[in-house]
Design a protein around this motif. Structure first.
Motif, PDB file in Angstrom:
ATOM      1  N   ALA A 292      40.431  28.183  37.721  1.00 29.97           N
ATOM      2  CA  ALA A 292      39.378  28.636  38.640  1.00 29.97           C
ATOM      3  C   ALA A 292      38.063  28.867  37.899  1.00 29.97           C
ATOM      4  CB  ALA A 292      39.828  29.920  39.341  1.00 29.97           C
ATOM      5  N   ARG A 293      38.134  29.460  36.708  1.00 35.50           N
ATOM      6  CA  ARG A 293      36.910  29.706  35.937  1.00 35.50           C
ATOM      7  C   ARG A 293      36.241  28.402  35.525  1.00 35.50           C
ATOM      8  NH1 ARG A 293      40.123  33.905  33.806  1.00 35.50           N
ATOM      9  NH2 ARG A 293      40.757  32.617  32.021  1.00 35.50           N
ATOM     10  N   GLY A 298      37.595  30.158  43.497  1.00 32.35           N
ATOM     11  CA  GLY A 298      38.478  31.304  43.564  1.00 32.35           C
ATOM     12  C   GLY A 298      39.908  30.870  43.298  1.00 32.35           C
ATOM     13  N   ARG A 299      40.781  31.814  43.028  1.00 35.22           N
ATOM     14  CA  ARG A 299      42.181  31.451  42.753  1.00 35.22           C
ATOM     15  C   ARG A 299      42.821  30.794  43.966  1.00 35.22           C
ATOM     16  NH1 ARG A 299      45.356  35.865  39.187  1.00 35.22           N
ATOM     17  NH2 ARG A 299      46.864  34.169  39.336  1.00 35.22           N
TER      18      ARG A 299
END
Length: 325
Positions: A292-293, A298-299
């Motif tokens: 996600a990063r 978002g997750r």
């Protein structure tokens, strides 16, 4: 729920099981079996992959392999894809021949190598393809006959097995054959194909099951040694980092990686993100939060994208080759 990523690192012994889709037959006749073995033999020699045992059944295959210089996945992809294309052409069929994922168990070599050689080579007898051990000795579709010197498969590492019995080849073959005979009465061994060991029948199982990983056949110390192996935590179990996966997928689709991090909802970028998330999370074992990063998602977005990617990769299985080293 996402499937566990395979542990795929050069130098690990792996018990590989390949099944026909919906349990269909993957060998119709001996010509099919010869084609499979010819292709496997060529790839064993090309890739430096060791084969310690094998058996061809009707709708599945057992292999005991140790890739020395490359990962297992490229070897299996080339073996199964090439065989399936030829099989479909010859038998006038279309569609998938094999289940989407072959099963592979990383095995503790010192404890399980000989047990697996015996188990795999006894499969034709247990399944009734041969009636007795004397017939198995000459059965051409198992590595057992190769170890006894009655058949040949270039790439099968016979000395690696026989030297565990004796330095004299004739004596080693006699002792190996006796070892196989002793295993006939044991019948099926579910733990050797990844089923959990049962405490009531195996006193060592309680300690082992505390750290049980269905991808690993070995004791708790071996399991722990794999879990802390340098590089696995940050690079995923395939050896590829998330950044490398992003670069490969974007290069394949002709997209600047910077575009993937933008909040664009275009269908094409959504598909590319889906492929990245599928390969990173479900094939190589990266943490969803880390993915996600990298993608500015978002997750939950990673989970949805991975589901989308599953459908794309099923339609375009050649995308899996982007993970090959």
């Amino acid at each position: 729920m996402p499937r566990s990523a395979r542990i795929d690192i050069p130098g690990l012994l792996q018990h590989v099981i390949v099944r026909g889709v919906n349990r269909c037959d993957i060998f119709i006749d001996d010509r099919d079996r010869r084609r499979f073995l010819e292709r496997m033999s060529l790839l064993l020699r090309e890739t430096g992959t060791d084969c310690l045992a094998w058996s061809l059944m009707t709708n599945h295959v057992h292999l005991l392999l140790c890739p020395r210089h490359t990962r297992l996945a490229p070897f299996m992809r080339r073996l199964l894809t090439g065989y399936a294309v030829g099989f479909n052409l010859r038998h006038h069929r279309s569609g998938h021949l094999f289940q989407n994922r072959y099963k592979s168990l990383v095995c503790e070599e010192d404890s399980y190598l000989l047990e697996l050689v015996r188990y795999i080579h006894l499969n034709p007898l247990r399944a009734g393809l041969v009636a007795e051990l004397d017939q198995l000795d000459g059965f051409p579709w198992s590595g057992h006959a190769v170890l006894l010197g009655r058949s040949v498969l270039e790439g099968q590492r016979t000395d690696d097995v026989l030297l565990l019995f004796s330095k004299d080849r004739t004596e080693a073959q006699r002792l190996y054959r006796s070892f196989v005979a002793d295993g006939v009465a044991a019948g099926r061994r579910p733990e050797l194909v990844g089923a959990p060991r049962k405490p009531e029948t195996d006193p060592d199982a309680v300690a082992t099951e505390r750290g049980h990983d269905p991808r690993i056949l070995g004791g708790s110390d071996f399991i722990q040694s794999l879990q802390v192996r340098p590089g696995l935590e940050s690079r995923g179990l395939s050896g590829l980092g998330i950044g490398e996966i992003v670069e490969r997928v974007c290069r394949h689709f002709g997209v600047d990686p910077a575009q993937i991090r933008k909040r664009s909802r275009t269908a094409r970028l959504a598909e590319i993100r889906g492929v990245i998330c599928y390969l990173a999370v479900r094939e190589t074992g990266h943490n969803g939060a880390e993915v996600a990063r990298h993608l500015n998602l978002g997750r939950a977005g990673v989970s949805h994208a991975a589901s989308r990617g599953t459908l794309i990769v099923k339609r375009l299985p050649q995308l899996l080759r982007l993970l090959d080293n």
